[in-house]
Design a protein around this motif. Sequence first.
Motif, PDB file in Angstrom:
ATOM      1  N   ARG A   1      56.109  30.464   4.774  1.00  6.59           N
ATOM      2  CA  ARG A   1      56.697  29.813   5.941  1.00  6.59           C
ATOM      3  C   ARG A   1      55.665  28.830   6.503  1.00  6.59           C
ATOM      4  N   PRO A   2      56.135  27.793   7.176  1.00  8.15           N
ATOM      5  CA  PRO A   2      55.173  26.795   7.669  1.00  8.15           C
ATOM      6  C   PRO A   2      54.276  27.366   8.759  1.00  8.15           C
ATOM      7  N   VAL A   3      53.191  26.661   9.007  1.00 10.44           N
ATOM      8  CA  VAL A   3      52.253  27.097  10.044  1.00 10.44           C
ATOM      9  C   VAL A   3      53.002  27.216  11.372  1.00 10.44           C
ATOM     10  N   TYR A   4      52.571  28.170  12.183  1.00 11.20           N
ATOM     11  CA  TYR A   4      53.293  28.487  13.426  1.00 11.20           C
ATOM     12  C   TYR A   4      53.510  27.239  14.275  1.00 11.20           C
ATOM     13  N   SER A   5      52.457  26.475  14.518  1.00  9.65           N
ATOM     14  CA  SER A   5      52.610  25.273  15.346  1.00  9.65           C
ATOM     15  C   SER A   5      51.747  24.152  14.793  1.00  9.65           C
ATOM     16  N   TYR A   6      52.423  23.123  14.317  1.00  7.90           N
ATOM     17  CA  TYR A   6      51.670  21.988  13.799  1.00  7.90           C
ATOM     18  C   TYR A   6      50.954  21.260  14.938  1.00  7.90           C
ATOM     19  N   LYS A   7      51.583  21.284  16.109  1.00 11.72           N
ATOM     20  CA  LYS A   7      50.956  20.651  17.276  1.00 11.72           C
ATOM     21  C   LYS A   7      49.644  21.352  17.610  1.00 11.72           C
ATOM     22  N   LEU A   8      49.689  22.665  17.563  1.00 15.86           N
ATOM     23  CA  LEU A   8      48.473  23.426  17.875  1.00 15.86           C
ATOM     24  C   LEU A   8      47.384  23.130  16.842  1.00 15.86           C
ATOM     25  N   SER A   9      47.802  22.882  15.604  1.00 19.48           N
ATOM     26  CA  SER A   9      46.805  22.587  14.573  1.00 19.48           C
ATOM     27  C   SER A   9      46.117  21.249  14.846  1.00 19.48           C
ATOM     28  N   ILE A  10      46.863  20.287  15.398  1.00 13.49           N
ATOM     29  CA  ILE A  10      46.265  18.993  15.748  1.00 13.49           C
ATOM     30  C   ILE A  10      45.237  19.195  16.865  1.00 13.49           C
ATOM     31  N   LEU A  11      45.644  19.955  17.850  1.00 15.07           N
ATOM     32  CA  LEU A  11      44.752  20.266  18.969  1.00 15.07           C
ATOM     33  C   LEU A  11      43.515  21.012  18.469  1.00 15.07           C
ATOM     34  N   HIS A  12      43.763  21.970  17.604  1.00 18.69           N
ATOM     35  CA  HIS A  12      42.686  22.764  17.017  1.00 18.69           C
ATOM     36  C   HIS A  12      41.675  21.839  16.345  1.00 18.69           C
ATOM     37  N   PHE A  13      42.176  20.931  15.531  1.00 22.74           N
ATOM     38  CA  PHE A  13      41.293  20.066  14.763  1.00 22.74           C
ATOM     39  C   PHE A  13      40.409  19.208  15.659  1.00 22.74           C
ATOM     40  N   TRP A  14      41.038  18.471  16.566  1.00 18.80           N
ATOM     41  CA  TRP A  14      40.247  17.490  17.327  1.00 18.80           C
ATOM     42  C   TRP A  14      39.287  18.174  18.293  1.00 18.80           C
ATOM     43  N   THR A  15      39.690  19.277  18.863  1.00 17.74           N
ATOM     44  CA  THR A  15      38.772  19.940  19.789  1.00 17.74           C
ATOM     45  C   THR A  15      37.594  20.550  19.027  1.00 17.74           C
ATOM     46  N   ILE A  16      37.865  21.056  17.841  1.00 19.19           N
ATOM     47  CA  ILE A  16      36.751  21.577  17.017  1.00 19.19           C
ATOM     48  C   ILE A  16      35.775  20.446  16.692  1.00 19.19           C
ATOM     49  N   VAL A  17      36.319  19.317  16.265  1.00 21.42           N
ATOM     50  CA  VAL A  17      35.452  18.191  15.884  1.00 21.42           C
ATOM     51  C   VAL A  17      34.676  17.661  17.089  1.00 21.42           C
ATOM     52  N   PHE A  18      35.361  17.581  18.237  1.00 23.31           N
ATOM     53  CA  PHE A  18      34.698  17.069  19.436  1.00 23.31           C
ATOM     54  C   PHE A  18      33.613  18.015  19.945  1.00 23.31           C
ATOM     55  N   LEU A  19      33.910  19.297  19.928  1.00 23.90           N
ATOM     56  CA  LEU A  19      33.048  20.231  20.656  1.00 23.90           C
ATOM     57  C   LEU A  19      31.901  20.802  19.835  1.00 23.90           C
ATOM     58  N   TYR A  20      32.173  21.106  18.563  1.00 24.21           N
ATOM     59  CA  TYR A  20      31.194  21.871  17.787  1.00 24.21           C
ATOM     60  C   TYR A  20      29.836  21.183  17.724  1.00 24.21           C
ATOM     61  N   ILE A  21      29.874  19.868  17.575  1.00 24.49           N
ATOM     62  CA  ILE A  21      28.649  19.127  17.284  1.00 24.49           C
ATOM     63  C   ILE A  21      27.637  19.195  18.437  1.00 24.49           C
ATOM     64  N   TRP A  22      28.130  19.529  19.639  1.00 22.97           N
ATOM     65  CA  TRP A  22      27.241  19.588  20.807  1.00 22.97           C
ATOM     66  C   TRP A  22      26.542  20.941  20.945  1.00 22.97           C
ATOM     67  N   ALA A  23      27.005  21.940  20.227  1.00 24.46           N
ATOM     68  CA  ALA A  23      26.671  23.324  20.603  1.00 24.46           C
ATOM     69  C   ALA A  23      25.324  23.815  20.072  1.00 24.46           C
ATOM     70  N   GLY A  24      24.695  23.059  19.154  1.00 28.49           N
ATOM     71  CA  GLY A  24      23.484  23.531  18.482  1.00 28.49           C
ATOM     72  C   GLY A  24      22.374  24.059  19.384  1.00 28.49           C
ATOM     73  N   PRO A  25      22.098  23.403  20.530  1.00 24.27           N
ATOM     74  CA  PRO A  25      20.950  23.852  21.331  1.00 24.27           C
ATOM     75  C   PRO A  25      21.061  25.291  21.842  1.00 24.27           C
ATOM     76  N   HIS A  26      22.237  25.906  21.754  1.00 26.93           N
ATOM     77  CA  HIS A  26      22.298  27.292  22.243  1.00 26.93           C
ATOM     78  C   HIS A  26      21.455  28.222  21.363  1.00 26.93           C
ATOM     79  N   HIS A  27      21.021  27.733  20.212  1.00 24.23           N
ATOM     80  CA  HIS A  27      20.116  28.535  19.372  1.00 24.23           C
ATOM     81  C   HIS A  27      18.694  28.525  19.921  1.00 24.23           C
ATOM     82  N   LEU A  28      18.451  27.726  20.945  1.00 28.36           N
ATOM     83  CA  LEU A  28      17.077  27.531  21.427  1.00 28.36           C
ATOM     84  C   LEU A  28      16.944  27.814  22.919  1.00 28.36           C
TER      85      LEU A  28
END
Lengths: 64, 730
Positions: free
Chosen positions: B233-260
Amino acid sequence: MKLSDVMSAAGLSGYAIVALLLFVIAFLAIVVRTFAPGSAARHARDARLPLDDDEPGPAVRAGE
Amino acid sequence: MSAHVESFSYDDAIVRKFLWATFIWGLVGMLVGLVIALQLASPWFNFDTAWLSFGRLRPLHTNAVIFAFAGNAIFTGAYYSTQRLLKTRMFSDGLSSFHFWGWQAIIVAAAITLPLGFTQAKEYAELEWPIDIAIAVVWVAFAVNFFGTLARRRERHIYVAIWFYIASIVTVAILHIFNNLSLPAGLLKSYPIYAGVQDAFMQWWYGHNAVAFFLTTPFLGLMYYFMPKAAERPVYSYKLSILHFWTIVFLYIWAGPHHLHYTALPDWASTLGMLFSVMLWMPSWGGMINGLLTLRGAWHKVAEEPVLKFFVVAITAYGMSTFEGPMLSVKSVNSLAHYTDWIIAHVHTGALGWNGFMTFGMIYWLAPRLFQAPLFSKKLAELHFWIATFGILLYVAAIYSAGITQGLMWRAFDETGRLAYPDFVETVVRLIPMYWVRVAGGTLYIIGMCVFGYNILRTWMARPKTYDVPVVSAPKLPATYVDPTPVPAGAGLWARFAAARWHHRWERLPLTFTVMVVLAVVVASLAEILPTFLIRSNVPTIASVKPYTPLELAGRDLYIREGCFNCHSQMVRPLRHETERWGEYSKPGEFVYDHPFLWGSRRIGPDLARVGGKYPDLWHVRHFEEPQALVQNSIMPSYAHLGRAPLDFEGIQARVDAMVMLGVPYGDAVRDAPGQAREQARTMAEAIAASGGPAGIGDREVIALIAYMQRLGKDIKQAPPVTAEAGARP
């Protein structure tokens, strides 16, 4: 004047808040764009792409 | 006008190759993991052999499971799904083959060089410069093949799984190149161009995003393809997948300093990393919910279908780790968890649960299709699922307990205001039972892996003599695109925005889409990196901090070779229990000559930032020979080989020269580094012999390592006040 002089004098203590606000705005734009009405049919079609590849099913044992 | 229909076939031979590589390297990587787990439970398992010691094998384990196991799993799924989603064969069979064999050669090179001690000392980026270049070449070949396939596609719309592959390919390339910029000082020796705080920042910008764009986004791509396939069956929400993608791409790259957190990294960068990490909760859980709800109306299948069982646990593990990750990034939580086994437990929830189970589920689904034979045994797949699930639970329960125990013991004070456990080894001994439980959990997971391998092998053995290669037909894409549902004239900007035409347009323009992803990643990266490098007050210099002597530099390289940073940190955080235990907290200016930084991320042994002068030289000589003779119950392996191996004095000159090229002011050592090193070694060796130690160690490796350790933390003790105005070292 060097770039490091400019950056050092820029007073970036509130930088984290500015970055946070920018990306909250970006996030809200994506939310509005994604959940706006009128694109449901197109998204429903896009969501079916993995299921429309006309692949033969898996091999099964005789009798299964 | 009817479109011209074309016939073609998919290249499944390359998928089969990557599938086998996934299993073989996965088993190897996990077995190495079991060995190092045993080494922590008992140092006997180091076998008194340099190349089998924990410090050298630990990076082999992490590299093998990340880049060999997970890497080959990504390629297996990506090569299978990309061809089908784009309705075309891969762009070039030659490039596919080059990618496969090149990647396996890199893994073999890693498996040889890491145990031999060739390492850059950067987590998940340990491989030395020639291998780094090979990785870049092979990755570019993969990218050319992938984007060439996109260009030749017969499906206009680019499905969300492909977006995740695109983000992974371009971001990994950026991360790999910029974190590995280094100056060679030999065939298998280099120094990063960054030093100290800046090197730490670059490393964890890379390290965190290696988790993001190697262990998360490509696996999300696999989830968005294989979960709908398995659930039918298709993914539950294609809209949510779009949101998922862009927020992951936008946010993840900033998070590295929490290791320090609480290190010498500027506080603003640390706070920024924390904020963006907390925000990652949203997309991560959105993605998890999207994955799980794809099973809507099909939950009954989970009871019967092992593939779905694996996927459900994988996505649940993704949810658990992505809940825990933001929580660990909160500074107060991080102050307890950092340097402890808690982080190891967190990582293994993700690696064993999310990456491992996604891979197993995917391969159980793929095997009957790729080998054109029924899966040998569904019961064995069920057995694998339960053994591995129980193994994960045992592993993480033990190591979460170990981490929290350790963190609490470190910070405990008694009623008189003194450290309750002043002797570090007390906090190590308390963990040993939990380390044995981890061994049991890991063993179960590996037994499950063997069951998996047997099942896949028997399935492969039932394959036809020659594989059937189905011919697929699809219409060629017309040169011009006609929107079947155009925006009504005069609809206005808002209507166009709300109707999302602009985004849907990107979704059929891979180049534009890729540029947008690169922009999101680069802008976020530069916004964090530039201030770190350019604001002078971030790294106030300390006048008394001088470059290491040539002998100390050679010792530092031995510290790197032996992988000491895998167990020992060199970073005293500004927390009361830390300064009570180790001494003055670490300052950014102390590390300006540290190419690479060696702050470490784990305290299996004590912090060494202030170890210089704490013990006499002879203590170190004895300690390297037999740690348990001086620290009862220590789990440190013996480094007796350092007392036997001759020190390469002549080789020091090339290393000093490389440091000079990186801007380290070496003065006279530029002309006679070996001579200066010999003189310092001779003086130290005579003093050791005079104090009752062994004679004749002045030309052995151990003398250089002792010289380095005796230097650690000494400069700051002679420091005048920190001068921000003096500016960062250029």
